[in-house]
Design an enzyme around this catalytic site. Structure first.
Site, short mmCIF file in Angstrom:
data_model
loop_
_atom_site.label_atom_id
_atom_site.label_comp_id
_atom_site.label_asym_id
_atom_site.label_seq_id
_atom_site.Cartn_x
_atom_site.Cartn_y
_atom_site.Cartn_z
N PHE A 54 0.81 -1.22 0.00
CA PHE A 54 0.00 0.00 0.00
C PHE A 54 0.84 1.26 0.00
O PHE A 54 0.38 2.32 -0.44
CB PHE A 54 -0.92 -0.02 1.22
N TYR A 55 2.07 1.19 0.48
CA TYR A 55 2.92 2.38 0.57
C TYR A 55 3.37 2.79 -0.83
O TYR A 55 4.26 2.19 -1.43
CB TYR A 55 4.15 2.11 1.44
N GLY A 56 2.74 3.84 -1.34
CA GLY A 56 3.05 4.30 -2.69
C GLY A 56 2.66 3.31 -3.75
O GLY A 56 3.23 3.32 -4.85
N GLU A 57 1.66 2.45 -3.44
CA GLU A 57 1.22 1.40 -4.37
C GLU A 57 2.40 0.62 -4.92
O GLU A 57 2.56 0.43 -6.12
CB GLU A 57 0.35 1.98 -5.49
#
Length: 339
Positions: A54-57
């Site tokens: 989820f972090y920066g996709e």
């Protein structure tokens, strides 16, 4: 650096672990900066790196992968899935369908053939424990993950998952990753007793309370943290909960000064003092941030200091309860508590 056993796994991890949420666009951290942070953290004895799709996709995972290239076996690598990735409705959650794809995507971005710890980023109320645990057990047996854990689960869901694993003879969550700090102590009354009961390792996130305990948020000073720009409402002093936090921070700063500590050392030493906690996740954006947090690696708070903290923020108290992430869905969605 101090080390503790991660739950009952036998794996030794550093009491300060490197969180990579700020790698990339979120923290405006370049690849060179991220690599330098990883280099310095490993040199200091940190041996656990935590990221998420989820972090920066996926950007954070890609940067972590490049930073650890050639030394994969020297560290414990953790990532997470279930948060939405893109607009596709099935690219989220904890179904077998999505977890298989999400893990393969994470492994590709990280440039590895397995992760040591694969975590369910948030409890998914639309998917049964049996569905999720059976998928995770199969991924473990396939050698793609060594262990699996939960993140920010309500206490009752941690218990339910343990019961389901035992009843169906599936692998079980061996870790939990909750939010915990001096200013947000609610998990002391429910989550931490449960993790102790079931022998889970605990990796706590936001031990500096989104910057409130970093020393950068003080009365009379302009708040310039990156988090304040993204979430200004968390630092708006016209909001009563933020006023309470501000007052607590000023009193905590006095406690730290009297003990000869920085506020960061006080904050990180506090969370690691709890017997249920395995490690505190630090999420530096810069090398300067990292070094200021590594200074807490050997901090041990005395009973007098811990008692002084209890006088300021009582055990089990959340000063900003509206920011909790483990609230049962029925308390947030009226349709779930009404016929």
């Amino acid at each position: 650096m101090q080390y503790r056993t991660l739950g009952r796994t036998g794996v030794q991890v550093s009491t300060l672990a490197l969180g990579a949420m700020n790698f990339g666009a979120i923290g405006r951290t370049t690849q060179d900066e991220a690599t330098a942070i990883v280099d310095a953290a490993l040199e200091a004895g940190v041996n656990l790196i935590d990221t998420a799709d989820f972090y920066g996709e996926g950007e954070s995972e890609e940067m972590v992968g490049k930073a650890i290239a050639g030394r994969r076996d020297d560290l414990v690598l953790a990532t997470k899935a279930t948060m939405p990735i893109g607009e596709e409705r099935n690219h989220r959650g904890s179904s077998r369908r999505w977890l298989y794809k999400a893990l393969d995507d994470s492994l590709r971005r990280l440039g590895v053939d397995h992760v040591d710890l694969f975590q369910i980023h948030r409890w998914d109320p639309t998917t049964t424990d049996e569905e999720t645990l059976s998928a995770l057990t199969d991924l473990q047996r396939a050698g793609k993950i060594r262990y699996f854990g939960s993140s920010t689960f309500p206490a009752y869901r941690i218990v339910q998952a343990q019961w389901t694993a035992r009843e169906l003879r599936l692998g079980r969550y061996v870790t939990e990753q909750p939010s915990y700090s001096i200013l947000q102590r609610g998990i002391e009354s429910h989550v931490l007793p449960v993790t102790q009961e079931y022998g889970l390792g605990v990796l706590v996130w936001s031990p500096l309370a989104s910057g409130w305990l970093s020393g950068a948020v003080r009365k009379g000073q302009e708040v310039t943290t990156s988090r304040s720009k993204v979430l200004p409402e968390r630092f708006d002093l016209s909001i009563p909960s933020n006023q309470a936090r501000s007052e607590a921070v000023e009193r905590l700063a006095e406690v730290a000064d009297q003990a000869g500590l920085t506020l960061i050392q006080l904050a990180l030493g506090f969370v690691n003092a709890h017997p249920a906690v395995t490690a505190a996740l630090i999420g530096p954006r810069t090398l300067e941030h990292l070094h200021s947090q590594l200074d807490a690696a050997d901090t041990v708070l005395s009973a007098d200091v811990l008692d002084a903290i209890d006088e300021i923020v009582a055990p089990g108290t959340d000063l900003a309860p509206q920011e909790k992430f483990d609230t049962p869905p029925a308390l947030l969605d009226a349709s779930l508590r009404r016929r």
